[in-house]
Design a protein around this motif. Structure first.
Motif, PDB file in Angstrom:
ATOM      1  N   THR A 185      53.070  31.681  61.104  1.00 17.17           N
ATOM      2  CA  THR A 185      53.182  30.525  61.991  1.00 17.17           C
ATOM      3  C   THR A 185      52.299  30.778  63.207  1.00 17.17           C
ATOM      4  O   THR A 185      52.751  31.220  64.271  1.00 17.17           O
ATOM      5  N   GLY A 186      51.022  30.494  63.049  1.00 13.00           N
ATOM      6  CA  GLY A 186      50.044  30.767  64.090  1.00 13.00           C
ATOM      7  C   GLY A 186      49.730  32.246  64.204  1.00 13.00           C
ATOM      8  O   GLY A 186      50.420  33.103  63.637  1.00 13.00           O
ATOM      9  N   ALA A 187      48.674  32.547  64.972  1.00  9.37           N
ATOM     10  CA  ALA A 187      48.349  33.954  65.216  1.00  9.37           C
ATOM     11  C   ALA A 187      49.445  34.632  66.024  1.00  9.37           C
ATOM     12  O   ALA A 187      49.714  35.826  65.844  1.00  9.37           O
ATOM     13  N   ALA A 188      50.097  33.873  66.913  1.00 16.99           N
ATOM     14  CA  ALA A 188      51.181  34.459  67.714  1.00 16.99           C
ATOM     15  C   ALA A 188      52.317  34.928  66.821  1.00 16.99           C
ATOM     16  O   ALA A 188      52.898  36.004  67.039  1.00 16.99           O
ATOM     17  N   GLY A 189      52.655  34.134  65.790  1.00 19.86           N
ATOM     18  CA  GLY A 189      53.685  34.553  64.853  1.00 19.86           C
ATOM     19  C   GLY A 189      53.280  35.787  64.082  1.00 19.86           C
ATOM     20  O   GLY A 189      54.095  36.693  63.838  1.00 19.86           O
ATOM     21  N   GLY A 190      52.014  35.853  63.691  1.00 23.60           N
ATOM     22  CA  GLY A 190      51.527  37.037  63.000  1.00 23.60           C
ATOM     23  C   GLY A 190      51.556  38.275  63.882  1.00 23.60           C
ATOM     24  O   GLY A 190      51.926  39.369  63.437  1.00 23.60           O
ATOM     25  N   PHE A 191      51.172  38.101  65.149  1.00 26.73           N
ATOM     26  CA  PHE A 191      51.181  39.227  66.084  1.00 26.73           C
ATOM     27  C   PHE A 191      52.606  39.738  66.283  1.00 26.73           C
ATOM     28  O   PHE A 191      52.853  40.952  66.307  1.00 26.73           O
ATOM     29  N   ALA A 192      53.562  38.811  66.412  1.00 27.51           N
ATOM     30  CA  ALA A 192      54.964  39.212  66.582  1.00 27.51           C
ATOM     31  C   ALA A 192      55.468  39.993  65.380  1.00 27.51           C
ATOM     32  O   ALA A 192      56.175  41.006  65.528  1.00 27.51           O
ATOM     33  N   LEU A 193      55.103  39.562  64.177  1.00 29.85           N
ATOM     34  CA  LEU A 193      55.500  40.288  62.978  1.00 29.85           C
ATOM     35  C   LEU A 193      54.926  41.698  62.969  1.00 29.85           C
ATOM     36  O   LEU A 193      55.621  42.670  62.632  1.00 29.85           O
ATOM     37  N   LEU A 194      53.657  41.828  63.342  1.00 26.62           N
ATOM     38  CA  LEU A 194      53.018  43.143  63.347  1.00 26.62           C
ATOM     39  C   LEU A 194      53.665  44.061  64.384  1.00 26.62           C
ATOM     40  O   LEU A 194      53.905  45.252  64.106  1.00 26.62           O
ATOM     41  N   LEU A 195      53.938  43.536  65.571  1.00 26.93           N
ATOM     42  CA  LEU A 195      54.541  44.372  66.600  1.00 26.93           C
ATOM     43  C   LEU A 195      55.927  44.843  66.186  1.00 26.93           C
ATOM     44  O   LEU A 195      56.304  45.994  66.434  1.00 26.93           O
ATOM     45  N   ARG A 196      56.708  43.962  65.561  1.00 24.25           N
ATOM     46  CA  ARG A 196      58.046  44.351  65.108  1.00 24.25           C
ATOM     47  C   ARG A 196      57.970  45.451  64.054  1.00 24.25           C
ATOM     48  O   ARG A 196      58.830  46.331  64.006  1.00 24.25           O
ATOM     49  N   HIS A 197      56.946  45.395  63.220  1.00 24.43           N
ATOM     50  CA  HIS A 197      56.871  46.337  62.099  1.00 24.43           C
ATOM     51  C   HIS A 197      56.190  47.647  62.483  1.00 24.43           C
ATOM     52  O   HIS A 197      56.555  48.710  61.953  1.00 24.43           O
ATOM     53  N   LEU A 198      55.210  47.598  63.393  1.00 29.40           N
ATOM     54  CA  LEU A 198      54.361  48.761  63.641  1.00 29.40           C
ATOM     55  C   LEU A 198      54.656  49.494  64.940  1.00 29.40           C
ATOM     56  O   LEU A 198      54.217  50.642  65.106  1.00 29.40           O
ATOM     57  N   LEU A 199      55.361  48.846  65.880  1.00 28.85           N
ATOM     58  CA  LEU A 199      55.449  49.397  67.224  1.00 28.85           C
ATOM     59  C   LEU A 199      56.896  49.681  67.617  1.00 28.85           C
ATOM     60  O   LEU A 199      57.760  48.812  67.505  1.00 28.85           O
ATOM     61  N   ALA A 200      57.139  50.890  68.081  1.00 30.35           N
ATOM     62  CA  ALA A 200      58.448  51.246  68.627  1.00 30.35           C
ATOM     63  C   ALA A 200      58.419  51.068  70.144  1.00 30.35           C
ATOM     64  O   ALA A 200      57.352  51.134  70.765  1.00 30.35           O
ATOM     65  N   PRO A 201      59.561  50.831  70.772  1.00 33.24           N
ATOM     66  CA  PRO A 201      59.586  50.692  72.229  1.00 33.24           C
ATOM     67  C   PRO A 201      58.958  51.893  72.924  1.00 33.24           C
ATOM     68  O   PRO A 201      59.132  53.033  72.497  1.00 33.24           O
ATOM     69  N   ALA A 202      58.213  51.600  73.991  1.00 31.68           N
ATOM     70  CA  ALA A 202      57.566  52.605  74.844  1.00 31.68           C
ATOM     71  C   ALA A 202      56.328  53.238  74.215  1.00 31.68           C
ATOM     72  O   ALA A 202      55.705  54.103  74.838  1.00 31.68           O
ATOM     73  N   GLU A 203      55.962  52.831  72.995  1.00 30.31           N
ATOM     74  CA  GLU A 203      54.709  53.339  72.433  1.00 30.31           C
ATOM     75  C   GLU A 203      53.527  52.655  73.117  1.00 30.31           C
ATOM     76  O   GLU A 203      53.625  51.526  73.590  1.00 30.31           O
ATOM     77  N   ARG A 204      52.419  53.341  73.140  1.00 26.78           N
ATOM     78  CA  ARG A 204      51.242  52.869  73.867  1.00 26.78           C
ATOM     79  C   ARG A 204      50.377  51.966  73.000  1.00 26.78           C
ATOM     80  O   ARG A 204      50.219  52.191  71.796  1.00 26.78           O
ATOM     81  N   VAL A 205      49.793  50.958  73.659  1.00 29.48           N
ATOM     82  CA  VAL A 205      48.860  50.043  73.014  1.00 29.48           C
ATOM     83  C   VAL A 205      47.633  49.908  73.912  1.00 29.48           C
ATOM     84  O   VAL A 205      47.762  49.533  75.083  1.00 29.48           O
ATOM     85  N   ALA A 206      46.462  50.227  73.389  1.00 27.68           N
ATOM     86  CA  ALA A 206      45.225  50.063  74.150  1.00 27.68           C
ATOM     87  C   ALA A 206      44.742  48.620  74.026  1.00 27.68           C
ATOM     88  O   ALA A 206      44.764  48.038  72.938  1.00 27.68           O
ATOM     89  N   VAL A 207      44.327  48.041  75.142  1.00 27.72           N
ATOM     90  CA  VAL A 207      43.842  46.664  75.160  1.00 27.72           C
ATOM     91  C   VAL A 207      42.584  46.586  76.002  1.00 27.72           C
ATOM     92  O   VAL A 207      42.334  47.431  76.865  1.00 27.72           O
ATOM     93  N   GLU A 208      41.804  45.552  75.759  1.00 28.65           N
ATOM     94  CA  GLU A 208      40.673  45.267  76.633  1.00 28.65           C
ATOM     95  C   GLU A 208      41.188  44.765  77.979  1.00 28.65           C
ATOM     96  O   GLU A 208      42.262  44.183  78.068  1.00 28.65           O
ATOM     97  N   SER A 209      40.420  44.979  79.010  1.00 27.58           N
ATOM     98  CA  SER A 209      40.729  44.411  80.324  1.00 27.58           C
ATOM     99  C   SER A 209      39.496  43.681  80.828  1.00 27.58           C
ATOM    100  O   SER A 209      38.469  44.318  81.072  1.00 27.58           O
TER     101      SER A 209
END
Length: 512
Positions: A185-209
């Protein structure tokens, strides 16, 4: 006593020397104040992240060819101002003064009670391509009976659309099997699914600034620790200037060891920059070596606005093993924001595992909209739709660029080769946050720079989408110029006051 940061990276003296540029110019006062001012600007503009470890005084003085005393005095001034923290034996790292506002909100559409009086430059999404969208919905209705005798829930997406998305990846230079595709359901829905599956709380994520404001918000909601890596920008129209700091990404992935990296390589939102083929190859190689999974947001990838532009292959094309790069895509920027269909491209095994988790989120995406998107992605229709969208968006981009250069020539920006927005650097004395608040009173809704950052920096930036028709964009710039005038010379223009050749203001909101 301040504790040294543990989740950020160090800034080498050579890199810092390049970023400072011509910092010691005449008229900038004593050398130590000029150096402190240059470092302060790099922090506020997001070119050096908050909590980044700075070189030792002796090392930086050697790199800059100045005395150690000058560097010591500059560091001391920054500490007094709150832009630097230090601890004996641990070095010095960048900071922000206490009490500085850190924006945590994403972007949302203009409030309903303002849509008739305010020009919305907050959302970068085009209107629908007509008559193509209506024709696609008609074709979807005609094909719907094939699905109405089922339960209607397809967690992976209907097969015809998964095939269409896979075929489009293949046509763009990335061979793809439908088993690698999950419709969301949109890219936002896909991103939410990936974060739920791949990321634990307090884990680091590198992003562009800077990065996409709503993605940063999703990462905050996921409880992640976001590590920014500055994009190199110069505000000019030279297409080979600036870009992704491969050295900075390599250092961040090695030092901070993030679980994920989130990137927008194609017409980056908000800057509009396009990642080169060499940068893609190097970033994927570094991520593979450090064990970081990269999520490539391709929501802008189809919006190349220059007819002769040769697009580099998708980021995942440089990941032949398929275990390092996951791709997100959607129809919201290419076709229409109201068509809430997106997709994930990943390994078949990861797709199957995410499918098992989806039932607790949104089960599946609407079948009718999936059929419409399959029609729009067909080889017979897609070229026509893309020509239509790119043509009118190009006209809108050029109109916005021309208006800004005419009415706000002191604002600097790079004219992007694609995408939907300009990333504009405002002049000294004009805060993006203050401008956004002031502009609303003049009838324009804009996104201020700090919304696209991690630490409350990027204050001298605003994002200006060119998703509106050309005449409305021209009017928006006229209003922005009036709003800016109240910040730089309050006597020149104020709401409720009419001057020769200006807009007539009605109350606090300038009406169309």
């Amino acid at each position: 006593m301040a504790l040294p940061p543990s989740s950020r990276t160090a800034i080498g003296s050579t890199r810092l020397e390049r970023a400072l540029g011509d910092w010691q110019r005449p008229g900038h006062g004593p050398a130590y104040r000029a150096l402190a001012g240059g470092l302060r600007t790099l922090v506020l503009d997001g070119q050096v992240p908050v909590e980044a470890r700075l070189p030792a005084e002796r090392e930086l003085s050697t790199a800059l060819g100045i005395s150690r005393t000058t560097v010591t005095a500059a560091y001391e001034l920054l500490r007094d101002e709150g832009f630097l923290a230090s601890r004996r034996g641990a070095g010095s790292w960048t900071a922000l003064p206490p009490g500085r506002t850190v924006h945590g909100a994403g972007l949302s559409p203009l409030p309903a009670d303002l849509v008739d009086s305010v020009i919305d430059l907050g959302i970068a999404a085009p209107s629908a391509p007509e008559p193509f969208l209506t024709e696609a919905m008609a074709a979807a209705l005609a094909g719907l009976p094939r699905y109405t005798d089922t339960h209607g829930d397809f967690p992976l997406g209907i097969h015809v659309l998964r095939h269409a998305v896979a075929d489009r990846f293949t046509a763009r230079g990335l061979p793809t099997d439908p088993e690698q595709i999950m419709i969301t359901t949109g890219a936002a829905g896909g991103f939410a699914l990936l974060l739920r599956h791949l990321l634990a709380p307090a884990e680091r994520v590198a992003v562009e600034s800077p990065s996409y404001a709503n993605a940063l918000q999703a990462l905050r909601f996921a409880g992640s620790r976001v590590v920014p890596v500055a994009l190199q920008q110069d505000g000019s129209d030279h297409t080979d200037a600036g870009g992704w700091d491969v050295e900075g990404w390599s250092r961040t992935l090695c030092d901070a060891a993030p679980r994920l990296g989130y990137l927008i390589p194609d017409f980056h939102n908000p800057t509009g920059m396009l990642m080169s083929e060499d940068e893609r190859r190097a970033l994927v190689a570094t991520a593979r070596r450090t064990g970081t999974t990269l999520i490539a947001d391709e929501t802008m990838a189809e919006l190349a606005l220059e007819p002769d532009l040769v697009m580099p292959p998708p980021l995942a094309a440089f990941d032949p093993g398929g275990g390092t790069v996951i791709t997100l895509g959607s129809t919201g920027k290419t076709f229409w924001g109201g068509l809430r269909i997106g997709w994930i491209r990943a390994s078949p095994d990861l797709v199957r595992r995410i499918r098992a988790d989806r039932a607790s989120l949104d089960v599946s995406s609407p079948v009718l909209e999936q059929l419409a998107v399959a029609h729009l992605l067909s080889p017979e229709v897609l070229p026509q739709v893309l020509a239509h969208q790119r043509g009118r968006i190009r006209v809108q981009r050029d109109a916005l660029v021309a208006a800004l250069r005419a009415e706000l020539p002191e604002w600097t920006f790079r004219t992007p080769q694609g995408g939907l927005s300009l990333w504009v650097h405002t002049p000294d004395g004009v805060s993006g946050s203050v401008l956004a608040t002031t502009a609303e009173r003049f009838g324009v809704w804009v996104g201020s720079g700090p919304r696209f950052g991690v630490d409350g920096v990027l204050e001298r930036f605003v994002r200006l989408p060119y998703a509106q028709p050309a005449d409305i964009l021209g009017e928006a710039v006229h209003r922005l110029a009036a709003a800016t005038a109240t910040l730089t010379a309050p006597h020149r223009a104020e709401p409720g006051r009419t001057e020769p050749g200006s807009i007539a203001w009605t109350g606090e909101i300038a009406l169309l």
